[in-house]
Write a protein that holds these residues in place. Structure first.
Motif, PDB file in Angstrom:
ATOM      1  N   PHE A   1       4.072 -30.965  15.757  1.00  0.00           N
ATOM      2  CA  PHE A   1       4.233 -31.656  14.629  1.00  0.00           C
ATOM      3  C   PHE A   1       4.928 -30.740  13.348  1.00  0.00           C
ATOM      4  CE2 PHE A   1       0.843 -33.339  16.843  1.00  0.00           C
ATOM      5  CZ  PHE A   1       0.850 -34.912  16.922  1.00  0.00           C
ATOM      6  N   ASN A   2       5.588 -31.201  12.387  1.00  0.00           N
ATOM      7  CA  ASN A   2       6.209 -30.630  11.256  1.00  0.00           C
ATOM      8  C   ASN A   2       5.406 -30.821  10.239  1.00  0.00           C
ATOM      9  OD1 ASN A   2       8.838 -29.913  12.275  1.00  0.00           O
ATOM     10  ND2 ASN A   2       9.380 -32.130  12.102  1.00  0.00           N
ATOM     11  N   ILE A   3       5.037 -29.628   9.475  1.00  0.00           N
ATOM     12  CA  ILE A   3       4.023 -29.585   8.178  1.00  0.00           C
ATOM     13  C   ILE A   3       4.810 -28.755   7.298  1.00  0.00           C
ATOM     14  CG2 ILE A   3       2.055 -30.000   9.555  1.00  0.00           C
ATOM     15  CD1 ILE A   3       1.275 -26.755   9.039  1.00  0.00           C
ATOM     16  N   HIS A   4       4.588 -28.850   6.065  1.00  0.00           N
ATOM     17  CA  HIS A   4       5.097 -28.084   5.019  1.00  0.00           C
ATOM     18  C   HIS A   4       4.420 -26.780   4.563  1.00  0.00           C
ATOM     19  CE1 HIS A   4       8.013 -31.223   4.197  1.00  0.00           C
ATOM     20  NE2 HIS A   4       6.991 -32.187   4.067  1.00  0.00           N
ATOM     21  N   LYS A   5       3.062 -26.915   4.756  1.00  0.00           N
ATOM     22  CA  LYS A   5       2.139 -25.627   4.373  1.00  0.00           C
ATOM     23  C   LYS A   5       0.830 -26.049   5.303  1.00  0.00           C
ATOM     24  CE  LYS A   5       0.759 -28.626   0.500  1.00  0.00           C
ATOM     25  NZ  LYS A   5       0.626 -28.518  -0.959  1.00  0.00           N
ATOM     26  N   PRO A   6       0.263 -24.788   5.459  1.00  0.00           N
ATOM     27  CA  PRO A   6      -1.144 -25.081   6.402  1.00  0.00           C
ATOM     28  C   PRO A   6      -2.177 -25.733   5.793  1.00  0.00           C
ATOM     29  CG  PRO A   6      -0.944 -22.473   5.285  1.00  0.00           C
ATOM     30  CD  PRO A   6       0.434 -23.497   4.961  1.00  0.00           C
ATOM     31  N   GLU A   7      -2.206 -25.956   4.341  1.00  0.00           N
ATOM     32  CA  GLU A   7      -2.809 -26.842   3.747  1.00  0.00           C
ATOM     33  C   GLU A   7      -3.224 -28.235   4.313  1.00  0.00           C
ATOM     34  OE1 GLU A   7      -2.727 -23.165   1.425  1.00  0.00           O
ATOM     35  OE2 GLU A   7      -1.325 -24.614   2.217  1.00  0.00           O
ATOM     36  N   MET A   8      -2.023 -28.639   5.056  1.00  0.00           N
ATOM     37  CA  MET A   8      -1.997 -29.924   5.657  1.00  0.00           C
ATOM     38  C   MET A   8      -2.863 -30.191   6.896  1.00  0.00           C
ATOM     39  SD  MET A   8       2.095 -30.679   4.789  1.00  0.00           S
ATOM     40  CE  MET A   8       2.075 -32.158   5.686  1.00  0.00           C
ATOM     41  N   ILE A   9      -3.446 -29.077   7.477  1.00  0.00           N
ATOM     42  CA  ILE A   9      -3.694 -28.870   8.945  1.00  0.00           C
ATOM     43  C   ILE A   9      -5.230 -29.590   8.850  1.00  0.00           C
ATOM     44  CG2 ILE A   9      -4.665 -27.530  10.761  1.00  0.00           C
ATOM     45  CD1 ILE A   9      -2.334 -25.713  10.424  1.00  0.00           C
ATOM     46  N   PRO A  10      -6.162 -29.352   7.841  1.00  0.00           N
ATOM     47  CA  PRO A  10      -7.234 -30.134   7.846  1.00  0.00           C
ATOM     48  C   PRO A  10      -7.325 -31.520   7.851  1.00  0.00           C
ATOM     49  CG  PRO A  10      -7.384 -28.179   6.584  1.00  0.00           C
ATOM     50  CD  PRO A  10      -5.977 -28.317   7.045  1.00  0.00           C
ATOM     51  N   ALA A  11      -6.548 -32.061   6.838  1.00  0.00           N
ATOM     52  CA  ALA A  11      -6.353 -33.643   6.983  1.00  0.00           C
ATOM     53  C   ALA A  11      -5.645 -34.239   8.070  1.00  0.00           C
ATOM     54  CB  ALA A  11      -5.423 -33.991   5.745  1.00  0.00           C
ATOM     55  N   TRP A  12      -4.783 -33.347   8.839  1.00  0.00           N
ATOM     56  CA  TRP A  12      -4.339 -33.749   9.971  1.00  0.00           C
ATOM     57  C   TRP A  12      -5.393 -33.853  11.302  1.00  0.00           C
ATOM     58  CZ3 TRP A  12      -4.263 -32.498  15.108  1.00  0.00           C
ATOM     59  CH2 TRP A  12      -3.229 -32.917  16.073  1.00  0.00           C
ATOM     60  N   MET A  13      -6.260 -32.737  11.308  1.00  0.00           N
ATOM     61  CA  MET A  13      -7.297 -32.683  12.185  1.00  0.00           C
ATOM     62  C   MET A  13      -8.348 -33.875  11.786  1.00  0.00           C
ATOM     63  SD  MET A  13      -8.087 -28.874  12.321  1.00  0.00           S
ATOM     64  CE  MET A  13      -9.606 -28.945  13.381  1.00  0.00           C
TER      65      MET A  13
ATOM     66  N   LYS B   1      -8.612 -18.857   5.437  1.00  0.00           N
ATOM     67  CA  LYS B   1      -9.800 -19.027   5.321  1.00  0.00           C
ATOM     68  C   LYS B   1     -10.146 -20.261   4.251  1.00  0.00           C
ATOM     69  CE  LYS B   1     -12.279 -15.188   4.845  1.00  0.00           C
ATOM     70  NZ  LYS B   1     -12.743 -14.100   4.118  1.00  0.00           N
ATOM     71  N   SER B   2      -9.563 -20.338   3.333  1.00  0.00           N
ATOM     72  CA  SER B   2      -9.676 -21.511   2.425  1.00  0.00           C
ATOM     73  C   SER B   2      -9.703 -22.998   2.955  1.00  0.00           C
ATOM     74  CB  SER B   2      -8.571 -21.492   1.362  1.00  0.00           C
ATOM     75  OG  SER B   2      -7.531 -21.789   1.462  1.00  0.00           O
TER      76      SER B   2
END
Length: 396
Positions: free
Chosen positions: A79-91, A118-119
């Motif tokens: 998957f394409n993401i712009h930033k790691p902060e998108m990962i929790p919502a994807w999960m 960590k955030s």
């Protein structure tokens, strides 16, 4: 399980790697890994990209790619993401439970990157994924062993040209440059991937004469002053003198993995003490090749090497003269300095398919360094040499 970057015949290989990572996660009491270091992405994916790999105990891995890396269309698990902060919502959207003991690569990332990641997992215990990945990568698959064996063959072919590279009056640096050229023409990728931020090296080390007795700030068996204060290791640009030895410990990276091999030459003549020490190095390797069986404590190898050096009256010169290294070998694979470290206080048992470089070396003042380094695979009956090349002292 579908790996988005690989040919179908590599599926079993990466399934095996994934199982080893999950075993390490279980032993580390970890319920998710978020991997972003180059080395571990390569191990899990077979390529390098900018982004993250999410590993959980019972679901397929997920690859998140960040520009300029781009996920191909219609690719499962990527998957394409712009930033790691998108990962929790994807999960959450895809039904992944929020991890309670996630792992991040504390030993491989910058502090700012660690704090940012960590955030993503507030209020939970964060585990050190670097330790788990080192544990998983320490035992090689057959595919990985074959890659290191392939490296050793290329490295041996390059070393066979060393005498043709030398011309009278050369400096150690000039010889190294010629050997580097041969290595690149042989297919060397031209970089050295090492663990940690404190080890810096170019394509390897050529050590001659008194320069062998100059300590490096890095944890190397051999030091050398280098030619500039910004890289104080290896060749120092002095002319190779008759009666001195020339030790080559050059790059063995041809395919994403590495072999580590050292051989020693001399110019015109060599002292009996240097010959004795060199032959002691070879004898140590022959002994360790026999006793390094699965289950043998790693410290046994170190202690036996020291015993043999002492028995020959060579302890003063063993693993350095003015500055002594506290190890005689190290794991090797994707990185030059993997686990395990072969030293006195490491009582970890050898395991089949560990790959280790053993380097019992000596420094003789005013002569130079002597000794041999080979890369080995731990097998059922002892060590298999993956860097087959003549070990005798050779004349330039």
């Amino acid at each position: 399980m579908i790996y988005p970057f690989l040919l179908p015949d590599m599926k079993a290989e990466f399934d095996l790697r994934l199982s080893k990572v999950r075993e390490a996660m279980a032993s580390g009491d970890c319920d998710a890994l978020l991997i972003s270091s180059t080395t571990n992405i390569f191990y899990l994916s077979g390529c390098v990209f900018r982004g993250y790999v999410l590993i959980t105990p019972d679901r397929d891995p997920v690859w998140f790619m960040v520009a300029p890396s781009v996920a191909p269309e219609n690719t499962t698990g990527l998957f394409n993401i712009h930033k790691p902060e998108m990962i929790p919502a994807w999960m959450e959207e895809h039904g992944y439970p929020a991890p309670q003991r996630p792992g991040l690569e504390f030993d491989d990332l910058l502090y700012s990157d660690i704090e940012r990641l960590k955030s993503l997992f507030p209020g939970v215990e964060i585990k050190n994924a670097s330790k788990m990945m080192r544990q998983a990568r320490m035992i090689k698959t057959e595919y990985e062993v074959d890659k290191i064996r392939e490296d050793g063959m290329h490295q041996a072919r390059a070393y066979s040209q060393v005498t043709h590279c030398f011309e009278p009056g050369m400096t150690d640096l000039e010889l190294q440059i010629e050997v580097e050229r041969v290595l690149r023409l042989e297919g060397c990728l031209g970089y050295l991937r090492a663990a940690g931020s404190r080890m810096e090296l170019n394509l390897g080390s050529v050590i001659s004469g008194d320069n062998a007795d100059v300590a490096s700030p890095y944890d190397f068996a051999m030091g050398g002053a280098g030619v500039d204060p910004s890289l104080p290791v290896g060749a120092d640009g002095k002319t190779i003198k008759p009666g001195s030895t020339v030790m080559l410990d050059m790059n063995g990276g041809f395919n994403g993995y590495q072999s580590d091999m050292t051989r020693t030459w001399y110019l015109e003549s060599v002292s009996p003490l240097a010959v004795k020490a060199h032959e002691c190095s070879r004898a140590i390797l022959r002994e360790l090749e026999k006793i390094a069986l699965p289950g043998t404590p790693i410290s046994t190898l170190y202690n036996r090497a020291v015993e043999m050096a002492e028995a020959e009256g060579l302890r003063e010169y063993f693993m350095g003269h003015r500055n002594k290294a506290k190890f005689i070998g190290h794991g090797i694979g994707i990185e030059l300095n993997e686990q395990p470290v072969v030293m006195e206080r490491n009582h970890q048992p050898l395991q089949k398919n560990m790959t280790i470089a053993l380097e019992p070396k000596f420094v003789i003042p005013h002569i130079g360094a002597v000794g041999v380094e080979n890369t080995y695979r731990v097998g059922d009956d002892g060590l298999e040499n993956l860097t087959v090349f003549p070990e005798e002292l050779q004349e330039l």
